[in-house]
Design an enzyme around this catalytic site. Structure first.
Site, PDB file in Angstrom:
ATOM      1  N   LEU A 102       0.867  -1.169   0.000  1.00  0.00           N
ATOM      2  CA  LEU A 102       0.000   0.000   0.000  1.00  0.00           C
ATOM      3  C   LEU A 102       0.909   1.226   0.000  1.00  0.00           C
ATOM      4  O   LEU A 102       1.910   1.244   0.729  1.00  0.00           O
ATOM      5  CB  LEU A 102      -0.899   0.026   1.241  1.00  0.00           C
ATOM      6  N   ASP A 103       0.572   2.230  -0.803  1.00  0.00           N
ATOM      7  CA  ASP A 103       1.369   3.453  -0.847  1.00  0.00           C
ATOM      8  C   ASP A 103       1.482   4.054   0.547  1.00  0.00           C
ATOM      9  O   ASP A 103       0.638   3.812   1.415  1.00  0.00           O
ATOM     10  CB  ASP A 103       0.738   4.481  -1.790  1.00  0.00           C
ATOM     11  N   ILE A 104       2.486   4.885   0.747  1.00  0.00           N
ATOM     12  CA  ILE A 104       2.719   5.482   2.062  1.00  0.00           C
ATOM     13  C   ILE A 104       1.515   6.291   2.540  1.00  0.00           C
ATOM     14  O   ILE A 104       1.237   6.350   3.738  1.00  0.00           O
ATOM     15  CB  ILE A 104       4.000   6.362   2.041  1.00  0.00           C
ATOM     16  N   HIS A 189       0.576   2.648  -8.065  1.00  0.00           N
ATOM     17  CA  HIS A 189      -0.377   3.766  -7.969  1.00  0.00           C
ATOM     18  C   HIS A 189      -1.608   3.554  -8.865  1.00  0.00           C
ATOM     19  O   HIS A 189      -2.193   4.517  -9.360  1.00  0.00           O
ATOM     20  CB  HIS A 189       0.293   5.085  -8.362  1.00  0.00           C
TER      21      HIS A 189
END
Length: 243
Positions: A102-104, A189
């Site tokens: 999962l992205d930051i 993304h």
């Protein structure tokens, strides 16, 4: 297997803590007190107990984390806190890793395990494992966007597989939308880029589901728990040994 390694694997404590417990005569092997950490045991046959409670050796462990924003999906990083920093000593000893990323700035459901075969199966493009996200979007998403998702959003470097866009609510005064997006891929993304391709912007992104696993309503941001037996049973659909 050495007794101290067995005890650490079972989550009794760190290696130094385990040595203390042994000295205090809090561990028994087949009903007899054992104080030496070097004692060799058979983890499948011997009965090991700590404070009178019998222990079961675990080869694989499974953690369900409600990942917060600002934490990266990695096992180590020199600049940022990682998801592993949020877990317990057993997880680090067992060398668990996140299944996917999962992205930051994305929060929500993340599975961590040391079962590489399961991770490979859940991430394999051939398995088409659905992932469901809830997104707060700057802009009004509409029927045209739903059809675009169904057709397959074209990005600069990739044409996405058909995906499902559900419009949960729209605030026309604020020009925002709340949507749920189901994808079977996990490109870099991807959800944000798909929404951007429709001329809108993701303001907040949360993962709600991955395959048969759902984010529990009572699991606070940053908190984790081990998978329940029911959740483990659900993962058997991948045909991978879990124990």
């Amino acid at each position: 297997m050495r007794l101290d390694k067995f005890l650490v694997d079972c989550g009794v404590g760190s290696r130094s803590q385990v040595k203390t417990f042994l000295k205090k005569k809090q561990v028994t092997v087949n009903g007899q007190v054992e104080t030496s950490p070097k004692t060799q045991i058979d983890e499948d046959k011997d009965q090991i107990a700590y404070l009178g409670q019998e222990l079961t050796h675990e080869t694989f462990v499974y953690y369900l984390l409600n990942k917060p924003q600002g934490v990266i999906s990695a096992t180590e990083d020199s600049r940022h806190k990682t998801v592993l920093d949020l877990l317990d000593e057993t997880a680090r000893h067992k060398q668990v890793f996140p299944v996917g990323r999962l992205d930051i700035d994305t929060h929500g459901l993340l599975l961590l395990t040391n079962n590489g075969d399961l991770a490979h199966a859940m991430l394999s493009p051939k398995k088409h494992v659905d992932k469901i996200y809830q997104a707060k979007v700057a802009g009004i998403m509409d029927e045209e966007d739903i059809l675009a998702f169904e057709k397959g959003i074209k990005l600069k470097d990739h044409t996405c597989q058909p995906a499902k866009l559900e419009i949960v609510s729209v605030d026309r005064n604020a020009s925002t939308s709340l949507v749920q997006i189901t994808i079977a891929e996990g490109k870099f993304h991807q959800v944000k880029r798909m929404v951007a391709a429709c001329g809108k912007e993701v303001a907040d992104l949360q993962r709600l589901k991955m395959g048969p696993l759902s984010l529990p309503n009572d699991l606070e941001l940053g908190d984790w728990r081990r998978l329940t037996q029911e959740e483990l049973d659900a993962l058997t659909i991948f045909g991978i040994p879990l124990a």
